[in-house]
Every structure is written in C-alpha cells, then in structure tokens.
Motif scaffolding. Structure first.
Motif, mmCIF file in Angstrom:
data_model
loop_
_atom_site.group_PDB
_atom_site.id
_atom_site.type_symbol
_atom_site.label_atom_id
_atom_site.label_comp_id
_atom_site.label_asym_id
_atom_site.label_seq_id
_atom_site.Cartn_x
_atom_site.Cartn_y
_atom_site.Cartn_z
ATOM 1 N N GLY A 78 0.613 -1.518 0.301
ATOM 2 C CA GLY A 78 0.045 -0.176 -0.457
ATOM 3 C C GLY A 78 0.701 1.542 0.133
ATOM 4 N N ASP A 79 2.693 0.899 0.156
ATOM 5 C CA ASP A 79 2.999 2.371 -0.557
ATOM 6 C C ASP A 79 3.128 2.289 -2.027
ATOM 7 O OD1 ASP A 79 5.293 4.040 -0.025
ATOM 8 O OD2 ASP A 79 6.508 3.126 0.767
ATOM 9 N N ILE A 80 2.027 3.561 -2.159
ATOM 10 C CA ILE A 80 2.206 4.088 -3.028
ATOM 11 C C ILE A 80 3.676 4.943 -3.679
ATOM 12 C CG2 ILE A 80 1.246 4.930 -5.686
ATOM 13 C CD1 ILE A 80 0.274 2.067 -4.471
ATOM 14 N N PRO A 81 3.399 6.259 -2.640
ATOM 15 C CA PRO A 81 4.119 7.093 -2.685
ATOM 16 C C PRO A 81 5.740 6.486 -3.439
ATOM 17 C CG PRO A 81 2.618 7.998 -1.751
ATOM 18 C CD PRO A 81 2.858 6.627 -2.144
ATOM 19 N N GLY A 82 5.550 4.895 -1.636
ATOM 20 C CA GLY A 82 7.234 4.523 -1.813
ATOM 21 C C GLY A 82 7.742 3.950 -3.055
ATOM 22 N N ALA A 83 6.288 3.128 -4.103
ATOM 23 C CA ALA A 83 6.545 2.020 -4.914
ATOM 24 C C ALA A 83 7.117 3.647 -6.161
ATOM 25 C CB ALA A 83 4.927 1.146 -5.314
ATOM 26 N N THR A 84 6.476 4.344 -6.370
ATOM 27 C CA THR A 84 6.496 5.876 -7.104
ATOM 28 C C THR A 84 7.240 5.672 -7.594
ATOM 29 O OG1 THR A 84 4.125 5.975 -7.267
ATOM 30 C CG2 THR A 84 5.903 7.636 -8.122
ATOM 31 N N ALA A 85 8.426 5.928 -5.870
ATOM 32 C CA ALA A 85 9.314 6.396 -5.693
ATOM 33 C C ALA A 85 10.796 5.668 -6.283
ATOM 34 C CB ALA A 85 9.792 7.011 -4.884
ATOM 35 N N ALA A 86 10.395 4.130 -5.891
ATOM 36 C CA ALA A 86 11.476 2.957 -6.720
ATOM 37 C C ALA A 86 11.610 3.429 -7.843
ATOM 38 C CB ALA A 86 10.742 1.968 -5.548
ATOM 39 N N TYR A 87 10.846 2.609 -8.607
ATOM 40 C CA TYR A 87 10.215 2.755 -10.355
ATOM 41 C C TYR A 87 10.475 4.437 -11.118
ATOM 42 C CZ TYR A 87 7.472 -1.287 -10.281
ATOM 43 O OH TYR A 87 7.443 -2.768 -10.385
ATOM 44 N N GLN A 88 10.933 5.235 -9.700
ATOM 45 C CA GLN A 88 11.349 6.286 -10.703
ATOM 46 C C GLN A 88 13.277 6.283 -10.236
ATOM 47 O OE1 GLN A 88 9.468 9.618 -8.231
ATOM 48 N NE2 GLN A 88 8.359 10.281 -10.421
ATOM 49 N N GLU A 89 13.114 5.697 -9.768
ATOM 50 C CA GLU A 89 14.942 5.074 -9.411
ATOM 51 C C GLU A 89 15.266 4.500 -10.542
ATOM 52 O OE1 GLU A 89 16.355 4.453 -6.156
ATOM 53 O OE2 GLU A 89 14.778 6.073 -4.597
ATOM 54 N N VAL A 90 14.257 3.057 -10.320
ATOM 55 C CA VAL A 90 15.182 2.507 -11.676
ATOM 56 C C VAL A 90 14.411 2.880 -12.798
ATOM 57 C CG1 VAL A 90 13.594 0.165 -13.153
ATOM 58 C CG2 VAL A 90 13.424 0.651 -10.190
ATOM 59 N N VAL A 91 13.765 4.070 -13.344
ATOM 60 C CA VAL A 91 13.929 4.157 -14.663
ATOM 61 C C VAL A 91 14.910 4.774 -15.242
ATOM 62 C CG1 VAL A 91 11.709 3.736 -15.748
ATOM 63 C CG2 VAL A 91 12.262 6.358 -14.846
ATOM 64 N N ALA A 92 15.135 6.149 -14.055
ATOM 65 C CA ALA A 92 17.128 6.886 -14.023
ATOM 66 C C ALA A 92 18.044 5.707 -14.319
ATOM 67 C CB ALA A 92 16.933 8.000 -12.180
ATOM 68 N N ALA A 93 17.568 4.660 -13.562
ATOM 69 C CA ALA A 93 19.191 3.598 -14.373
ATOM 70 C C ALA A 93 19.263 2.947 -15.367
ATOM 71 C CB ALA A 93 19.376 2.691 -12.756
ATOM 72 N N ARG A 94 17.534 2.685 -15.616
ATOM 73 C CA ARG A 94 17.685 2.106 -17.264
ATOM 74 C C ARG A 94 16.881 2.463 -18.063
ATOM 75 N NH1 ARG A 94 16.146 -3.736 -16.036
ATOM 76 N NH2 ARG A 94 16.471 -3.787 -18.736
ATOM 77 N N PRO A 95 17.105 4.146 -18.031
ATOM 78 C CA PRO A 95 16.110 4.947 -19.500
ATOM 79 C C PRO A 95 15.526 4.509 -20.393
ATOM 80 C CG PRO A 95 18.303 5.665 -19.429
ATOM 81 C CD PRO A 95 18.068 4.651 -18.157
ATOM 82 N N GLU A 96 16.538 2.881 -20.763
ATOM 83 C CA GLU A 96 15.373 2.567 -22.588
ATOM 84 C C GLU A 96 14.518 1.602 -22.088
ATOM 85 O OE1 GLU A 96 18.499 -0.635 -20.274
ATOM 86 O OE2 GLU A 96 18.398 1.958 -20.795
ATOM 87 N N TRP A 97 14.909 1.279 -20.914
ATOM 88 C CA TRP A 97 13.718 0.159 -20.511
ATOM 89 C C TRP A 97 11.989 0.607 -20.182
ATOM 90 C CZ3 TRP A 97 11.915 -2.360 -14.953
ATOM 91 C CH2 TRP A 97 11.042 -3.217 -15.380
ATOM 92 N N SER A 98 11.370 0.464 -21.207
ATOM 93 C CA SER A 98 9.789 0.755 -21.465
ATOM 94 C C SER A 98 9.221 -0.313 -20.405
ATOM 95 C CB SER A 98 9.418 -0.084 -22.488
ATOM 96 O OG SER A 98 9.257 -1.304 -23.221
ATOM 97 N N GLU A 99 9.668 -1.023 -19.671
ATOM 98 C CA GLU A 99 8.631 -2.129 -19.273
ATOM 99 C C GLU A 99 8.499 -1.000 -17.763
ATOM 100 O OE1 GLU A 99 5.301 -3.895 -19.709
ATOM 101 O OE2 GLU A 99 6.576 -3.544 -21.935
ATOM 102 N N GLY A 100 9.721 0.014 -17.628
ATOM 103 C CA GLY A 100 9.979 0.681 -15.473
ATOM 104 C C GLY A 100 8.622 1.432 -15.760
ATOM 105 N N TYR A 101 8.672 2.189 -17.405
ATOM 106 C CA TYR A 101 7.809 3.138 -17.222
ATOM 107 C C TYR A 101 6.647 3.132 -16.930
ATOM 108 C CZ TYR A 101 11.914 6.709 -18.208
ATOM 109 O OH TYR A 101 12.817 7.409 -18.785
ATOM 110 N N ALA A 102 5.915 1.661 -18.189
ATOM 111 C CA ALA A 102 4.532 1.371 -18.083
ATOM 112 C C ALA A 102 4.444 0.833 -15.855
ATOM 113 C CB ALA A 102 4.484 0.395 -17.880
ATOM 114 N N TYR A 103 5.379 0.619 -15.536
ATOM 115 C CA TYR A 103 5.386 0.231 -14.077
ATOM 116 C C TYR A 103 4.763 1.531 -13.435
ATOM 117 C CZ TYR A 103 6.069 -4.376 -14.468
ATOM 118 O OH TYR A 103 6.286 -5.868 -15.019
ATOM 119 N N LEU A 104 5.997 2.443 -14.035
ATOM 120 C CA LEU A 104 6.042 4.526 -12.982
ATOM 121 C C LEU A 104 4.565 4.449 -13.201
ATOM 122 C CD1 LEU A 104 6.961 6.572 -12.215
ATOM 123 C CD2 LEU A 104 7.749 7.028 -13.877
ATOM 124 N N GLY A 105 4.167 4.358 -14.962
ATOM 125 C CA GLY A 105 3.205 4.605 -15.188
ATOM 126 C C GLY A 105 1.972 4.729 -14.127
ATOM 127 N N GLY A 106 1.924 3.388 -13.654
ATOM 128 C CA GLY A 106 0.936 2.118 -13.200
ATOM 129 C C GLY A 106 0.673 3.429 -11.602
#
Length: 116
Positions: free
Chosen positions: A6-34
């Motif tokens: 239930g930690d949506i802000p925490g999960a959002t921040a984690a996915y923001q870090e993921v896409v910053a580290a792997r900006p070519e990973w399309s699914e990372g952006y999809a998860y971040l969007g979710g």
C-alpha cells in the motif's frame, strides 16, 4: 513489494529510480505510470505511459493505463484514442468495449446528444 504493502508513494519513487538507472526499459516506465495512476498523478502517468510506448512497449497495458489517466482528467477524446489503440494491439475485450461505449456516451452528453 512497496505497492503490495500500500506504499504507493514509495513504489513510485522506487520506479523513478529504476527508470533513471535504466532509461531504455519501456516496462519500467509502464510500471511507473501504473504507480502514478494509483497515486492520482494523472498527467505524470500519461507521460510515463507515453514514454513506455515510445520506447517500444508492445503491451496494450500502457494504452489502457494512459486511457484511464485521461478519463480521470476528463479528457475523453484522448482516452478513447488510447483504448482504441489498446483494442487494436491485442484484440477487443468486453471490458474495453464497455469503456468505449461509456466514453461515447460521455462525449455525446457533452455535445448534448445521446446514443442508446
């Protein structure tokens, strides 16, 4: 795990870090969007889903998520376009068909005409 807890802000921040580290990973952006969608950050969610699609996400999930974000923002035309694309990607479904009918009715109501 953060989202499951239930930690949506925490999960959002984690996915923001993921896409910053792997900006070519399309699914990372999809998860971040979710996560942004769940956190009611609708404009940010649209941008993340668009980036996932730009990077080559073949999944219709990004289009569905983008459509849902547009619905929440009251932008029914772009929402319909996103759901049409989702349907074209992997075939129609009853859920998408129902959403498209609902969107048609919303747009007709805003123009003062109603469809049965």
């Amino acid at each position: 795990r953060l989202a499951e807890q239930g930690d949506i802000p925490g999960a959002t921040a984690a996915y923001q870090e993921v896409v910053a580290a792997r900006p070519e990973w399309s699914e990372g952006y999809a998860y971040l969007g979710g996560m942004q969608l769940m956190g009611q950050q609708y404009s940010a969610a649209v941008q993340s889903f668009q980036e996932a699609i730009r990077l080559g996400s073949e999944s219709r999930k990004a289009f569905i998520g983008m459509g849902m974000a547009y619905i929440h923002m009251g932008q029914f035309g772009p929402a319909r376009a996103a759901f049409n694309e989702a349907s074209a990607r992997e075939g129609s479904s009853q859920d998408i068909d129902r959403i498209l009918v609902w969107l048609d009715n919303k747009q007709a109501a805003s123009r003062g005409t109603h469809h049965p």
